[in-house]
Design an enzyme around this catalytic site. Structure first.
Site, PDB file in Angstrom:
ATOM      1  N   ASP A  18       0.874  -1.150   0.000  1.00 60.73           N
ATOM      2  CA  ASP A  18       0.000   0.000   0.000  1.00 60.73           C
ATOM      3  C   ASP A  18       0.926   1.220   0.000  1.00 60.73           C
ATOM      4  OD1 ASP A  18      -2.373   1.534   0.446  1.00 60.73           O
ATOM      5  OD2 ASP A  18      -1.659   1.804   2.497  1.00 60.73           O
TER       6      ASP A  18
ATOM      7  N   ASP B 248      -1.286  -0.836   6.273  1.00 64.14           N
ATOM      8  CA  ASP B 248      -1.350  -0.369   7.658  1.00 64.14           C
ATOM      9  C   ASP B 248      -2.495  -1.030   8.417  1.00 64.14           C
ATOM     10  OD1 ASP B 248      -3.487   0.904   6.543  1.00 64.14           O
ATOM     11  OD2 ASP B 248      -2.601   2.900   6.626  1.00 64.14           O
TER      12      ASP B 248
ATOM     13  N   ASP C 174      -6.812  -1.346   4.747  1.00 71.73           N
ATOM     14  CA  ASP C 174      -6.370  -2.380   3.819  1.00 71.73           C
ATOM     15  C   ASP C 174      -6.774  -3.771   4.271  1.00 71.73           C
ATOM     16  OD1 ASP C 174      -4.948  -0.364   2.445  1.00 71.73           O
ATOM     17  OD2 ASP C 174      -3.367  -0.531   3.935  1.00 71.73           O
TER      18      ASP C 174
HETATM   19  P1  ADP Z   1      -5.132   6.068  -0.488  1.00 73.71           P
HETATM   20  O1  ADP Z   1      -5.217   5.469   0.880  1.00 73.71           O
HETATM   21  O2  ADP Z   1      -4.130   5.386  -1.351  1.00 73.71           O
HETATM   22  O3  ADP Z   1      -4.989   7.562  -0.489  1.00 73.71           O
HETATM   23  P2  ADP Z   1      -8.009   6.180  -0.858  1.00 73.71           P
HETATM   24  O4  ADP Z   1      -8.882   5.163  -1.511  1.00 73.71           O
HETATM   25  O5  ADP Z   1      -8.173   6.412   0.580  1.00 73.71           O
HETATM   26  O6  ADP Z   1      -6.520   5.749  -1.215  1.00 73.71           O
HETATM   27  O7  ADP Z   1      -8.204   7.570  -1.616  1.00 73.71           O
HETATM   28  C1  ADP Z   1      -8.061   7.682  -3.020  1.00 73.71           C
HETATM   29  C2  ADP Z   1      -8.312   9.053  -3.509  1.00 73.71           C
HETATM   30  O8  ADP Z   1      -9.672   9.414  -3.280  1.00 73.71           O
HETATM   31  C3  ADP Z   1      -7.510  10.129  -2.836  1.00 73.71           C
HETATM   32  O9  ADP Z   1      -6.227  10.243  -3.395  1.00 73.71           O
HETATM   33  C4  ADP Z   1      -8.375  11.344  -3.111  1.00 73.71           C
HETATM   34  O10 ADP Z   1      -8.165  11.788  -4.423  1.00 73.71           O
HETATM   35  C5  ADP Z   1      -9.786  10.797  -3.020  1.00 73.71           C
HETATM   36  N1  ADP Z   1     -10.335  10.964  -1.661  1.00 73.71           N
HETATM   37  C6  ADP Z   1     -10.661  10.001  -0.789  1.00 73.71           C
HETATM   38  N2  ADP Z   1     -11.127  10.525   0.363  1.00 73.71           N
HETATM   39  C7  ADP Z   1     -11.075  11.863   0.230  1.00 73.71           C
HETATM   40  C8  ADP Z   1     -11.380  12.981   1.081  1.00 73.71           C
HETATM   41  N3  ADP Z   1     -11.853  12.837   2.325  1.00 73.71           N
HETATM   42  N4  ADP Z   1     -11.170  14.201   0.592  1.00 73.71           N
HETATM   43  C9  ADP Z   1     -10.688  14.392  -0.645  1.00 73.71           C
HETATM   44  N5  ADP Z   1     -10.386  13.388  -1.486  1.00 73.71           N
HETATM   45  C10 ADP Z   1     -10.564  12.145  -1.069  1.00 73.71           C
HETATM   46 MG    MG Z   2      -4.376   3.863   2.608  1.00 71.00          MG
END
Ligand code: ADP
Ligand code: MG
Length: 657
Positions: free
Chosen positions: A337, A551, A555
């Site tokens: 991740d 983490d 995941d």
């Molecule tokens: P990672 O843990 O790799 O960042 P996520 O699935 O949590 O992956 O998030 C992927 C993408 O979704 C982020 O990079 C962002 O673009 C968008 N995103 C998710 N949650 C939010 C949030 N609370 N505010 C803004 N963008 C978000």
């Molecule tokens: Mg993550």
């Protein structure tokens, strides 16, 4: 099916039954000593032509004390209508006695009980290795009561109490720093050798050492629920769960022992039928029986696997069972991740931009940040937290948001000051707001692209008015790549890992930049949480044995899908402990090559042990069949190989990677 719902709550308080306690071990050792004294008395009296009574008394002592535990074990097994090695040994000793070779029988019992005692010592040691951790924890805490320091036994300290530690003190309990600053050596729990700086709000753990500065710490968990107690329980539980090699050997023990009995009977019956004399034939059969007994085979696996688990525990690496040690040896692809694993997860907001020509032409950067922070105050996402922190750092007024909604992997929305505010990535604006007319989307997306090419994760902020959405601006973030990530990837390759993948919900360009920096082969970006699982499934299809490192918080499904799920930062979270197969208590990336290295080393040790065990049997049995060897030599060969594999297994206790 793999058993995944191991919860900490029902972990056994006591160690498994098989564990030999110190006092039992002491008694076993005394019995071994008495057996030796009896045997030597018998032998010496016989040699010196002393009184036969003394000789038989000596051998009597040797047989009783040397055979005591073996007989007990054999009877217990017979009650379950089964036979085991104990029975084999007792029968062989009595057989030797019956043909006038009392010394050989006594020697067999002596060496058999000696090697059993050594095995118990070895297993007990690998089980106890981890216990020493909790013994290092002080059993009293200096608690603040009405402004005074009172020394209280840790069992009487409640959650919410505040205790004080000075430089050099060990922390008695888990808690959160309330005031003070210092560095804490967490090696006992996480295996990380570098002390960690701690200040107000940081989590600290019992059993770790405060190196500098005085800290006031508010207790968050009672003594028996502390992270270090969890670690110990989990290690004990892991050690009682058998590795596949051991399960195989357990299944084979019964037929093998029966086979040895059959062989022995044949070795008596056939020569007698052919007209050979009885005593010599019987002696040879007894020698054969001892030589063919699989004691060394049986101890070869637990000696190694238990030591490996204990060694991991002392490095802050928790294997949830022997099975996972063996799995770690086979891993040839590793998926990481990105956020919080390859990066430090300390996401920072770096830029705030207001779009030229936005609906609200008085909007300042601070105004935009404060609107964004209002929405993000409701989200747990790392981008959200970075946004809220940035607003707080600038002491901005942040309004309350209502009707908050989040779309996993895409973005969030909420009503701020009566207007619906959207924050999200490209996919959010394309799919979630698909049909709505969006003013300023084109320039917004252009800017996202430029920022992402710089390695910055970026999102758009937009407001909705009368069904029309207008982009207000954009925010950009960075997250530091862990300094040791590239080195860790190199180490994985030198261990023979063929394929290394990064999984992330973040943008492709940002992900690719980090991948290039640390040397990752394949990037799977812009994944929704469920797509991470599908990606792991595809990797398992292709590579068979795939480890996933994450983490453990968001995941969990991917960790559960991988052949080997490795969760980092387990000291603080129970989620990680529940879903992963291996938990790194700390955040130290170098422990990932350690896990695979330990697995591989354990597999090599197992191979060597089994080769020694079966090799000794094959060598002795063939020599006996071809030209015969004296019974004492068979006894020494048999017990010698048993002790050798035990010691070889124990060497894993010292594995440092
Ligand atoms: P990672 O843990 O790799 O960042 P996520 O699935 O949590 O992956 O998030 C992927 C993408 O979704 C982020 O990079 C962002 O673009 C968008 N995103 C998710 N949650 C939010 C949030 N609370 N505010 C803004 N963008 C978000
Ligand atoms: Mg993550």
């Amino acid at each position: 099916m793999r058993d995944r719902d191991v919860s900490i709550q029902d972990a056994p308080d006591a160690a498994p039954d098989e564990m030999t306690t110190r006092s039992e071990l002491r008694r076993e050792a005394v019995f071994v000593g008495l057996t030796l004294v009896g045997m030597v008395t018998g032998l010496a009296t016989g040699w010196l032509d002393g009184p036969p009574v003394l000789m038989w008394a000596g051998y009597g002592v040797a047989y009783v004390f040397g055979g005591w535990y073996g007989l007990k074990g054999a009877i217990q097994t017979l009650r379950h209508r089964a036979v085991d090695i104990d029975l084999l040994m007792i029968v062989a000793a009595l057989g030797a006695l019956s043909i006038g070779a009392p010394f050989e029988g006594a020697m067999l019992l002596f060496l058999f009980s000696l090697s059993n005692t050594l095995q118990h010592y070895a297993i007990g040691r690998s089980r106890r290795a981890i216990k020493s951790l909790v013994e290092m924890r002080p059993d009293e805490a200096k608690v603040l009561r009405d402004g005074e320091e009172v020394t209280v036994p840790i069992d009487e300290v409640a959650v919410g109490d505040v205790f004080v530690v000075r430089p050099g003190d060990k922390l008695p309990l888990d808690g959160v720093v309330r005031s003070g600053e210092g560095t804490v050596d967490q090696a006992s729990l996480t295996g990380e050798s570098v002390p960690v700086p701690k200040a107000a709000g940081d989590e600290v753990f019992g059993g770790t050492i405060n190196e500098s500065g005085s800290l006031e710490i508010e207790v968050t968990r009672q003594a028996h629920e502390s992270a270090i107690n969890h670690l110990i329980h989990m290690v004990e539980r892991a050690q009682s769960e058998k590795a596949p090699t051991q399960r195989l050997i357990d299944r084979l023990e019964q037929p093998y022992v029966l086979g040895v009995f059959g062989l022995t009977i044949a070795a008596i019956a056939i020569p007698i039928a052919l007209g050979n004399e009885f005593t010599g034939t019987f002696y040879r059969a007894m020698t054969l029986m001892v030589a063919a007994s699989p004691c060394a085979v049986i101890i070869s696996t637990p000696a190694a696997v238990l030591s490996a688990i204990a060694s991991g525990g002392r490095q802050g690496v928790l294997f949830k069972g022997g099975e996972h040690v063996e799995t770690a040896a086979r891993i040839d692809a590793v998926a990481f991740d990105k956020t919080g694993t390859l990066t430090q997860g300390d996401t920072q907001l770096t830029d705030v931009f207001v779009r030229d020509g936005t609906v609200d032409d008085t909007l300042s950067e601070e105004g935009l940040l404060s609107i964004a922070a209002a929405v993000q105050a409701r989200s747990e996402h790392h981008l959200a937290r970075a946004t809220v922190r940035a607003a707080a750092d600038r002491a901005l007024d942040v309004a309350d948001a209502e009707r908050f909604q989040s779309v996993a992997g895409k973005g969030v929305k909420a009503d701020v000051e009566g207007q619906t505010t959207h924050i999200g990535n490209r996919s959010y604006f394309a799919t979630v707001l698909g049909d709505a007319a969006i003013d300023g989307l084109e320039p917004g997306l252009d800017r996202l692209e430029t920022l992402e090419a710089e390695g910055k994760t970026s999102v758009l902020v937009a407001r909705e008015r009368h069904g029309e959405v207008s982009v207000l601006g954009w925010l950009a973030f960075t997250d530091t790549v862990r300094p040791d990530a590239a080195e860790m990837i190199d180490e994985l390759r030198s261990l023979g890992v063929e394929h290394i993948v990064m999984l992330t919900g973040d943008n492709e360009r940002v992900a690719q930049r980090i991948a290039d920096e640390v040397g990752i082969d394949e990037v799977q970006a812009e994944l929704l949480p469920e797509e991470k699982v599908a990606t792991i499934e595809a990797l398992v299809e292709r590579h068979e044995n795939v480890a996933m490192v994450g983490d453990g918080v968001n995941d969990a499904p991917a960790l559960a899908t991988a052949t080997l799920g490795i969760a980092m930062g387990g000291a603080g979270t129970d989620v990680a402990l529940d879903t992963a197969d291996v938990v790194l208590m700390g955040d130290d990336l170098s422990k990932i090559p350690y896990v695979l290295g330990l697995g591989r080393k354990t597999r090599r040790t197992l191979t060597i042990n089994l080769a020694i065990a079966f090799g000794a049997i094959a060598l002795m049995v063939s020599t006996i069949l071809l030209r015969g060897i004296p019974l004492p030599l068979a006894v020494i060969g048999h017990e010698g190989s048993t002790v050798l594999v035990s010691l070889n297994g124990l060497r894993l206790l010292g594995y440092r990677g």
